[in-house]
Design a protein around this motif. Structure first.
Motif, PDB file in Angstrom:
ATOM      1  N   GLY A   1      -5.119   6.825  -6.647  1.00 55.86           N
ATOM      2  CA  GLY A   1      -4.137   6.526  -7.680  1.00 55.86           C
ATOM      3  C   GLY A   1      -4.644   6.774  -9.086  1.00 55.86           C
ATOM      4  O   GLY A   1      -5.849   6.774  -9.359  1.00 55.86           O
TER       5      GLY A   1
ATOM      6  N   LYS B   1      -5.076  -2.194  -2.956  1.00 54.99           N
ATOM      7  CA  LYS B   1      -5.316  -2.573  -4.352  1.00 54.99           C
ATOM      8  C   LYS B   1      -6.726  -3.140  -4.488  1.00 54.99           C
ATOM      9  O   LYS B   1      -7.133  -4.011  -3.717  1.00 54.99           O
ATOM     10  CB  LYS B   1      -4.291  -3.631  -4.778  1.00 54.99           C
ATOM     11  CG  LYS B   1      -4.390  -4.056  -6.231  1.00 54.99           C
ATOM     12  CD  LYS B   1      -3.895  -2.975  -7.180  1.00 54.99           C
ATOM     13  CE  LYS B   1      -3.757  -3.508  -8.602  1.00 54.99           C
ATOM     14  NZ  LYS B   1      -3.275  -2.473  -9.529  1.00 54.99           N
TER      15      LYS B   1
ATOM     16  N   GLU C   1       0.657   3.746  -3.059  1.00 48.92           N
ATOM     17  CA  GLU C   1       0.360   4.470  -4.300  1.00 48.92           C
ATOM     18  C   GLU C   1      -1.065   4.235  -4.805  1.00 48.92           C
ATOM     19  O   GLU C   1      -1.465   4.843  -5.798  1.00 48.92           O
ATOM     20  CB  GLU C   1       1.356   4.067  -5.389  1.00 48.92           C
ATOM     21  CG  GLU C   1       2.794   4.420  -5.062  1.00 48.92           C
ATOM     22  CD  GLU C   1       3.759   4.005  -6.173  1.00 48.92           C
ATOM     23  OE1 GLU C   1       3.295   3.840  -7.319  1.00 48.92           O
ATOM     24  OE2 GLU C   1       4.956   3.847  -5.885  1.00 48.92           O
ATOM     25  N   TYR C   2      -1.834   3.377  -4.119  1.00 47.41           N
ATOM     26  CA  TYR C   2      -3.173   3.070  -4.614  1.00 47.41           C
ATOM     27  C   TYR C   2      -4.179   4.173  -4.294  1.00 47.41           C
ATOM     28  O   TYR C   2      -5.063   4.472  -5.101  1.00 47.41           O
ATOM     29  CB  TYR C   2      -3.672   1.746  -4.023  1.00 47.41           C
ATOM     30  CG  TYR C   2      -2.766   0.577  -4.295  1.00 47.41           C
ATOM     31  CD1 TYR C   2      -2.480   0.176  -5.598  1.00 47.41           C
ATOM     32  CD2 TYR C   2      -2.186  -0.142  -3.248  1.00 47.41           C
ATOM     33  CE1 TYR C   2      -1.638  -0.895  -5.859  1.00 47.41           C
ATOM     34  CE2 TYR C   2      -1.354  -1.223  -3.486  1.00 47.41           C
ATOM     35  CZ  TYR C   2      -1.081  -1.596  -4.791  1.00 47.41           C
ATOM     36  OH  TYR C   2      -0.259  -2.666  -5.037  1.00 47.41           O
ATOM     37  N   TYR C   3      -4.053   4.780  -3.119  1.00 49.08           N
ATOM     38  CA  TYR C   3      -5.025   5.786  -2.689  1.00 49.08           C
ATOM     39  C   TYR C   3      -5.057   6.962  -3.669  1.00 49.08           C
ATOM     40  O   TYR C   3      -4.023   7.568  -3.957  1.00 49.08           O
ATOM     41  CB  TYR C   3      -4.669   6.293  -1.279  1.00 49.08           C
ATOM     42  CG  TYR C   3      -5.535   7.442  -0.822  1.00 49.08           C
ATOM     43  CD1 TYR C   3      -6.888   7.250  -0.525  1.00 49.08           C
ATOM     44  CD2 TYR C   3      -5.005   8.724  -0.703  1.00 49.08           C
ATOM     45  CE1 TYR C   3      -7.675   8.301  -0.111  1.00 49.08           C
ATOM     46  CE2 TYR C   3      -5.788   9.791  -0.290  1.00 49.08           C
ATOM     47  CZ  TYR C   3      -7.129   9.570   0.001  1.00 49.08           C
ATOM     48  OH  TYR C   3      -7.911  10.621   0.400  1.00 49.08           O
TER      49      TYR C   3
ATOM     50  N   ALA D   1     -10.282   6.074  -5.517  1.00 44.51           N
ATOM     51  CA  ALA D   1      -9.579   4.831  -5.221  1.00 44.51           C
ATOM     52  C   ALA D   1      -9.073   4.906  -3.790  1.00 44.51           C
ATOM     53  O   ALA D   1      -8.661   5.965  -3.321  1.00 44.51           O
ATOM     54  CB  ALA D   1      -8.423   4.633  -6.194  1.00 44.51           C
TER      55      ALA D   1
ATOM     56  N   ALA E   1      -1.710   1.442 -10.799  1.00 43.14           N
ATOM     57  CA  ALA E   1      -2.371   1.687  -9.520  1.00 43.14           C
ATOM     58  C   ALA E   1      -3.803   1.172  -9.484  1.00 43.14           C
ATOM     59  O   ALA E   1      -4.220   0.564  -8.496  1.00 43.14           O
ATOM     60  CB  ALA E   1      -2.357   3.181  -9.196  1.00 43.14           C
ATOM     61  N   VAL E   2      -4.564   1.402 -10.561  1.00 45.69           N
ATOM     62  CA  VAL E   2      -6.002   1.096 -10.494  1.00 45.69           C
ATOM     63  C   VAL E   2      -6.486   0.133 -11.571  1.00 45.69           C
ATOM     64  O   VAL E   2      -7.665  -0.220 -11.599  1.00 45.69           O
ATOM     65  CB  VAL E   2      -6.838   2.394 -10.557  1.00 45.69           C
ATOM     66  CG1 VAL E   2      -6.500   3.301  -9.394  1.00 45.69           C
ATOM     67  CG2 VAL E   2      -6.652   3.110 -11.885  1.00 45.69           C
TER      68      VAL E   2
ATOM     69  N   GLN F   1       0.826  -1.203   0.000  1.00 46.77           N
ATOM     70  CA  GLN F   1       0.000   0.000   0.000  1.00 46.77           C
ATOM     71  C   GLN F   1       0.862   1.254   0.000  1.00 46.77           C
ATOM     72  O   GLN F   1       1.960   1.262   0.533  1.00 46.77           O
ATOM     73  CB  GLN F   1      -0.907  -0.003   1.244  1.00 46.77           C
ATOM     74  CG  GLN F   1      -1.893  -1.138   1.256  1.00 46.77           C
ATOM     75  CD  GLN F   1      -2.717  -1.202   2.536  1.00 46.77           C
ATOM     76  OE1 GLN F   1      -3.626  -1.985   2.608  1.00 46.77           O
ATOM     77  NE2 GLN F   1      -2.408  -0.403   3.537  1.00 46.77           N
TER      78      GLN F   1
END
Length: 344
Positions: A138, A175, A134-136, A171, A143-144, A132
């Motif tokens: 992202g 993930k 870079e997903y937020y 997002a 990332a998405v 975790q």
């Protein structure tokens, strides 16, 4: 007169987490039907854990109506479940039991995971994606992925078409994890919109062969994860007319004391398996403690800077409700606690 497709939606009797159910009937109306024009309708409660086979009748009572842009003359009908007499709320009918106040406003932040073949969307078949970070919020395939954003953007359009007051999406930290936000005035109206937004998302994902995982800690619960991946919440922002217009430090202190005193009552309706999420580590306060703090994501209740800067007026955020919680019970419990606090 035109024929309308009325899709009746209700909550079944499964525990600890109810499922959404639906069935459709065709009725003629001169124009888009009003709520008071919609008839009650029966269903087989023995197939939804709401009745026994020897006495299986249950009744659906329409309580909210939404346009359905996915069908010509489509109508989404949120319903409560009643006993065969049509007057007695069924034990599974949580909506009928909660207090309501149109001047109490709720903003729900619904987190969830897209799931494909038993794992979060985007997880490799063997192993795990990168940690975790870079997903937020992202951007980009790494990332998405490619499918999730297509679904969430279509979900926005369908909710807006249905006059559901969706206020945003993003997002989330893990993930395959996303969030949407719903705002409503009154416990029942806000929760009606949340349940229908959940329903619209579930139905949308059918054509993509994607599941929605509402459980608050699905990765740990599904398989042995090497990292403590984030869980999912349904953070619940709330304000009353008094909180918005009068407020004050004295009232705020009383309110927090009431939330502390009634902590167990809140946790009891804030969603199943919440002990897996409320660990006191990185997601929010431990399940057996109550705290509040200025802009503190690790507190039970986060106090926004705007609340303090405005003279202890505005909204507060209860971070404890989880993604699988019943919005009716959450909103009702919050309102009941707020109503217990004197304003003079």
């Amino acid at each position: 007169m035109a024929k309308y497709k009325l899709e009746y939606v209700w909550l079944d009797g499964y525990q600890p987490m109810a499922n959404l159910r639906s069935k459709t009937q065709i009725k003629e109306f001169a124009s888009f039907p009003k709520l008071e024009e919609l008839p009650n309708w029966g269903f087989d409660g023995s197939s939804t854990r709401q009745a026994e086979g020897k006495s299986s009748d249950c009744v659906l009572k329409p309580v909210a109506v939404f346009p359905d842009s996915t069908k010509r003359n489509g109508v989404l009908v949120m319903c409560e479940v009643y006993m065969p007499d049509g007057k007695t709320p069924h034990p599974s009918n949580t909506r009928a039991t909660i207090p309501d106040d149109p001047d109490t406003w709720f903003g729900f932040e619904q987190e969830y995971f897209f799931f494909k073949d038993g794992a979060p969307l985007g997880f490799p078949k063997n192993g795990y994606p990168y940690p975790q970070g870079e997903y937020y919020t992202g951007v980009g395939y790494k990332a998405v992925g490619s499918l999730a954003r297509q679904i969430v953007d279509e979900h926005i359009d369908l909710c807006l078409d249905a006059h559901i007051n969706i206020e945003g999406i993003n997002a989330e930290v893990a993930k395959g994890q996303w969030e949407f936000q719903i705002f409503g005035k009154g416990s029942k109206s806000a929760a009606d919109q949340m349940w229908m937004a959940r329903y619209v998302l579930l139905r949308l994902c059918e054509k993509h062969e994607i599941d929605i995982e509402w459980r608050c800690k699905p990765i740990r619960g599904a398989f042995d994860a090497p990292l403590d991946w984030n869980g999912s919440g349904m953070h619940s922002n709330f304000s009353t007319k008094f909180m918005r217009e009068v407020g004050g430090k004295t009232y705020f202190d009383r309110l927090m004391a009431a939330f502390n005193k009634l902590m167990d009552e809140h946790i009891a309706v804030y969603g199943p398996e919440n002990h897996l999420r409320l660990t006191g580590l990185h997601e929010t306060q431990s399940i057996d403690k109550f705290t509040y703090g200025l802009a503190d994501r690790g507190a039970s209740i986060r106090v926004p800077h705007s609340f303090i800067n405005n003279g202890y007026k505005g909204y507060l955020e209860d971070r404890r409700p989880n993604s699988a919680a019943d919005p009716y019970l959450v909103a009702g419990r919050i309102l009941k606690t707020v109503q217990s606090v004197p304003t003079n």
